[in-house]
Write an enzyme that holds these catalytic residues in place. Structure first.
Site, PDB file in Angstrom:
ATOM      1  CB  CYS A 419      16.838 -11.603 -36.498  1.00 18.02           C
ATOM      2  SG  CYS A 419      16.077 -10.764 -35.086  1.00 18.02           S
ATOM      3  CG  HIS A 689      12.258 -10.689 -37.418  1.00 17.82           C
ATOM      4  ND1 HIS A 689      13.185 -11.663 -37.082  1.00 17.82           N
ATOM      5  CD2 HIS A 689      12.121 -10.740 -38.765  1.00 17.82           C
ATOM      6  CE1 HIS A 689      13.578 -12.280 -38.193  1.00 17.82           C
ATOM      7  NE2 HIS A 689      12.951 -11.731 -39.210  1.00 17.82           N
TER       8      HIS A 689
END
Length: 774
Positions: A419, A689
């Site tokens: 990510c 994230h």
């Protein structure tokens, strides 16, 4: 680093709900023993504060999501490459127990390239430092020296990444996790482990989990599959997942006394074929079964097109054709949890599994299947097709964003801790060309540059989508060059990745030149991004990026040597929490006029050309909330006539050629120009994230939000679904008065705005004029 003996370890067994949706099933986490004891004594909450390995952040998880592990088991599971592999390994507790007892000198078999080779364990322990300094444990591997006829069939001499862990002849050493190790006296495992419910059943029990049964309802007979058998004060109760009724309505789960249930007779051949083809008979079969195997993404056509992941391929009783066991995307479209006639063939949630003929399956052609694009692609080293776009494509225009970029399965597909890279690449290249020079600069690293341009940037701009294979191809090349041996597995910082690409790979000239002042000497240093550092002697509560940058420059005696074409800023960090401020207001425009070392400055009082700068006045809020304070001679004399400022020592400014000081009020007095940068992207991080916001057009509301792992299909061997969303609410909040924003409760913000204001980590600015010359 904390001792492993002072912690309690867990594995997360299911994906947590929001706000911890970024924490995934299969992650290893821990809590301090004392803290755990206090939590148990409280007995007033089921929420447990734990820390996931690899991150310094606390997350709060319901205890039902956690399965406690012995420290050694946690170390063994941590060595596995993915969360999915850990969940699979967890289903075989005997293997974990067996591996925990292995020591140096144990004789074992090790799986290498599909062969079980005989050897002796020479090393047990970790192979690389933890990705987070606060981690109390790391993954445990086994170093095996091959013996007898298997010598020289290995991969090393007992060393890994130039560090020696044990000594053996060349190509006679192998490092492997416990799932590829078994003792020489290992006994073959029996049938799959029984479920918890089956353990409570006696050996004479006629029914078991997975059996098809019939029972009498209030009106009609019902049919279904046994999901669980439970003991109760009134006798045994059976949990049954019922089929759809006569009207086609979806069934549900019912708890029925054991005595009311009749086991259905085994299906005959015709009924088996009917079940196997219930959703695939209307579709032509594929001719090449070799391309569909366990882990393949497939589609089947019945009353509607369905998608799923192949979990098992083989033969079922009384069925001549090869069968595929699928886990379907639609959680209500299946009829099983991976069992057939009482035998488990694979694992999936209830109502998600389906057995169909292998000939009824075709490769999923939506976006991750390569067959559709094979003529336009090339194979990487693993044989996977990587889409390649030869034609150079400019950034996506404002008017094309809605039709080309917004929607599900848009952007860059995330995979296995990518990510940070997905968000960075999307932010830099989707709608901006400020760093396009790295795509075309002459370099010796043509392979990596070609992958970046043809496999990622061009497809993103032309198709609006980049497969995870393309990003993994880039990660493999970075790892191959040994810049970092964990680029295909571990999460990194986005600034680390961008610096690696720009500096070490493509040798791009640093876009940022800083001038540091040491006494009367000035030193110019070049860099690729700027990390904002803050001293604790500040009054900022709800800061803007403008204020943070000015305070950081002031505290570190820095100025800009020139206007940068691109300015990448990372926000200040503070200890374990990492966030120094609960909210940061993104400055849509960054006024860097006062940050330039050699440039005409404006008097903060009258607006005319300034003659002097006063560093001691920086914190004087009477002249402005923040910022360097510049004065013309007249205003400086008035300001420093105050008794509190008489001790200040203003310094004279040097003007560039073409500007002159005039003591008169005539036409020679002029207002200096302002240099401003515009915000074009923000990377945010929450619970390890990364996501990103991108400004794609001139309007205040022209903002999009990108998440490379917004959704997921399947668990083990599944795939992530990226998503790009329009978020006009972000622009509305960015132009809300600061006093109103200060009173805004983050969780009450509309859409995804909370993430921009509370989780902002990297801010990317560009100069429209300077980028034309770079």
């Amino acid at each position: 680093m904390a001792s492993a003996d002072n912690n309690i370890y867990f594995i997360i067994t299911a994906n947590p709900p929001s706000p911890n949706s970024n924490v995934k099933a299969g992650e290893i986490c821990f809590i301090d023993k004392q803290q755990f004891d206090l939590w148990q004594k409280r007995n007033d909450t089921k929420i447990l504060p734990v820390v996931c390995i690899g991150t310094p952040f606390d997350v709060y998880l319901n205890e039902v999501l956690l399965q406690q592990l012995k420290p050694r088991s946690a170390e063994l599971l941590l060595a596995l490459e993915s969360n999915e592999m850990r969940l699979l390994a967890l289903k075989d507790p005997e293997a974990l127990k067996e591996a925990s007892n292995l020591t140096e000198g144990s004789r074992v078999y090790v799986d290498y390239k599909g062969q079980w080779l005989k050897g002796v364990i020479r090393y047990v322990g970790g192979l690389s430092p933890s990705s987070c300094m606060s981690d109390p444990i790391r993954g445990v591997f086994f170093g095996v020296e091959l013996q007898e006829g298997d010598k020289n069939k290995g991969q090393n001499d007992g060393s890994y990444l130039h560090k020696i862990y044990f000594t053996c002849p060349k190509n006679s050493g192998i490092f492997a996790p416990f799932t590829r190790i078994k003792p020489v006296d290992h006994k073959p495992s029996g049938p799959p482990l029984p479920t918890q419910s089956s353990l409570s059943m006696t050996s004479t029990e006629p029914l078991k989990v997975g059996d098809r049964v019939t029972f009498l309802g209030k009106i009609n007979d019902h049919h279904g599959m046994i999901m669980d058998i439970k003991d109760s004060p009134d006798g045994k109760m059976v949990l049954i997942s019922t089929d759809r009724d006569e009207e086609g309505k979806q069934g549900g789960e019912m708890l029925v006394p054991l005595d009311f249930i009749i086991k259905e007779e085994p299906l005959n051949k015709d009924e088996t074929e009917k079940m196997d083809t219930s959703q695939g008979s209307e579709m032509g079969g594929v001719t090449d079964f070799d391309e569909i195997n366990v882990g393949s993404l497939v589609q089947i056509l019945g009353k509607k097109l369905s998608y799923g992941i192949v979990r098992w391929v083989g033969c079922l009783p009384d069925c001549l054709e090869k069968i595929a066991g699928l886990e379907l995307e639609d959680s209500s479209a299946g009829v099983t949890d991976g069992t057939y006639k009482g035998k488990r063939y694979f694992n999936c949630p209830p109502h998600c599994g389906l057995f169909v003929k292998l000939s009824s399956c075709r490769p999923d052609d939506r976006f991750s299947g390569a067959k559709k694009q094979q003529f336009n692609g090339h194979s990487d080293h693993n044989g996977a097709i990587v889409y390649e776009e030869q034609e150079n494509v400019p950034p996506i225009k404002t008017e094309d964003v809605s039709k080309r970029l917004i929607g599900k399965r848009k952007g860059i597909q995330g995979h296995y801790n990518s990510c940070y890279m997905d968000s960075a690449l999307f932010s830099v290249f989707s709608c901006s060309s400020v760093l396009d020079s790295m795509l075309f600069k002459s370099t010796e690293q043509k392979t990596i540059q070609s992958i970046l341009l043809k496999n990622i940037v061009n497809p993103l701009r032309k198709q609006g989508f980049v497969s995870e294979r393309s990003v993994m191809n880039l990660r493999k090349q970075l790892q191959k060059r040994e810049h970092c041996p964990t680029y295909t597995t571990d999460e990194k910082d986005p600034e680390e990745f961008l610096s690696l690409i720009m500096q070490e790979i493509l040798s791009l000239d640093p876009p940022l030149k800083l001038c540091s002042q040491s006494g009367s000497r000035q030193k110019v240093q070049s860099c690729y991004y700027y990390q904002i550092f803050m001293d604790y002697n500040h009054h900022l509560v709800l800061p803007t990026v403008q204020q943070l940058l000015e305070h950081s420059f002031y505290s570190n005696s820095l100025k800009l040597a020139e206007v940068p074409a691109c300015l990448i800023l990372t926000m200040p960090r503070s200890g374990k929490s990492f966030k120094m401020f609960p909210k940061i207001i993104p400055s849509t425009e960054l006024d860097i006029t006062g940050l330039l070392t050699d440039g005409p400055q404006q008097c903060v009082l009258c607006g005319q050309l300034a003659n002097e700068e006063c560093a001691e006045c920086f914190r004087e809020t009477v002249f402005g909330d923040t910022g360097f304070k510049y004065f013309c001679l007249k205003c400086s004399a008035q300001v420093h006539s105050h008794q509190q400022r008489r001790c200040h020592n203003p310094s004279s400014l040097l003007l560039p050629q073409g500007f002159s000081y005039s003591q008169s009020s005539g036409s020679d007095r002029r207002t200096p120009p302002q240099e401003k940068l515009e915000l074009f992207a923000v990377l945010c991080i929450e619970t390890s994230h990364y996501v990103s916001f991108v400004k794609y057009g001139p309007q205040d509301t022209d903002w999009i939000f990108f998440d490379s792992m917004a959704d997921r299909v399947g668990e083990i061997d599944g795939y992530n679904i990226p998503e790009v969303r329009a978020c006009p609410e972000v622009g509305q909040y960015l132009h809300t008065p600061l006093a109103q924003l200060a009173n805004q409760v983050p969780r009450e913000m509309e859409g995804v705005a909370k993430r921009l204001f509370c989780d902002g980590y990297m801010y990317l600015y560009q100069s429209r004029t300077m980028s034309l010359y770079r």
